[in-house]
Design a protein around this motif. Sequence first.
Motif, PDB file in Angstrom:
ATOM      1  N   GLU A  34       0.857  -1.183   0.000  1.00 53.50           N
ATOM      2  CA  GLU A  34       0.000   0.000   0.000  1.00 53.50           C
ATOM      3  C   GLU A  34       0.891   1.230   0.000  1.00 53.50           C
ATOM      4  O   GLU A  34       1.774   1.350   0.846  1.00 53.50           O
ATOM      5  CB  GLU A  34      -0.911  -0.006   1.227  1.00 53.50           C
ATOM      6  CG  GLU A  34      -1.853  -1.188   1.219  1.00 53.50           C
ATOM      7  CD  GLU A  34      -2.635  -1.319   2.531  1.00 53.50           C
ATOM      8  OE1 GLU A  34      -2.248  -0.683   3.526  1.00 53.50           O
ATOM      9  OE2 GLU A  34      -3.616  -2.055   2.526  1.00 53.50           O
ATOM     10  N   GLU A  35       0.652   2.089  -0.960  1.00 50.20           N
ATOM     11  CA  GLU A  35       1.460   3.299  -1.038  1.00 50.20           C
ATOM     12  C   GLU A  35       1.110   4.231   0.107  1.00 50.20           C
ATOM     13  O   GLU A  35      -0.052   4.403   0.463  1.00 50.20           O
ATOM     14  CB  GLU A  35       1.192   4.001  -2.370  1.00 50.20           C
ATOM     15  CG  GLU A  35       1.494   3.111  -3.552  1.00 50.20           C
ATOM     16  CD  GLU A  35       2.404   3.772  -4.550  1.00 50.20           C
ATOM     17  OE1 GLU A  35       2.816   4.909  -4.323  1.00 50.20           O
ATOM     18  OE2 GLU A  35       2.683   3.119  -5.551  1.00 50.20           O
ATOM     19  N   THR A  36       2.150   4.806   0.696  1.00 47.64           N
ATOM     20  CA  THR A  36       1.938   5.783   1.766  1.00 47.64           C
ATOM     21  C   THR A  36       2.526   7.116   1.332  1.00 47.64           C
ATOM     22  O   THR A  36       3.495   7.171   0.574  1.00 47.64           O
ATOM     23  CB  THR A  36       2.605   5.339   3.072  1.00 47.64           C
ATOM     24  OG1 THR A  36       4.012   5.152   2.836  1.00 47.64           O
ATOM     25  CG2 THR A  36       2.008   4.046   3.600  1.00 47.64           C
ATOM     26  N   GLU A  37       1.933   8.172   1.821  1.00 43.69           N
ATOM     27  CA  GLU A  37       2.447   9.503   1.494  1.00 43.69           C
ATOM     28  C   GLU A  37       3.648   9.793   2.372  1.00 43.69           C
ATOM     29  O   GLU A  37       3.680   9.457   3.531  1.00 43.69           O
ATOM     30  CB  GLU A  37       1.360  10.539   1.725  1.00 43.69           C
ATOM     31  CG  GLU A  37       0.218  10.396   0.743  1.00 43.69           C
ATOM     32  CD  GLU A  37      -0.807  11.499   0.911  1.00 43.69           C
ATOM     33  OE1 GLU A  37      -0.423  12.622   1.291  1.00 43.69           O
ATOM     34  OE2 GLU A  37      -1.978  11.212   0.663  1.00 43.69           O
ATOM     35  N   VAL A  38       4.625  10.446   1.788  1.00 39.71           N
ATOM     36  CA  VAL A  38       5.849  10.775   2.525  1.00 39.71           C
ATOM     37  C   VAL A  38       5.847  12.217   2.912  1.00 39.71           C
ATOM     38  O   VAL A  38       5.427  13.079   2.278  1.00 39.71           O
ATOM     39  CB  VAL A  38       7.096  10.446   1.670  1.00 39.71           C
ATOM     40  CG1 VAL A  38       8.365  10.797   2.421  1.00 39.71           C
ATOM     41  CG2 VAL A  38       7.078   9.003   1.289  1.00 39.71           C
TER      42      VAL A  38
END
Length: 67
Positions: free
Chosen positions: A63-67
């Motif tokens: 799952e892509e997470t915001e950085v």
Amino acid sequence: MKNHIKDLRKERKISQEELAIAVSVTRQTIISLENGKYNASLMLAYEIAKYFEKTIEEVFIFEETEV
């Protein structure tokens, strides 16, 4: 990180212990992975995917997470 380990394991009718032995970890590690409480190292992810004859992406859900 979510994964399909439990489903793949049940399809093959193998226990958590059998999978753990096959990929050289403890049964507790498999339990933690299945419950999403532990993220596999790249090497362990590779070993699990190889065991099930799948790609890492077919076993683990990134799952892509915001950085």
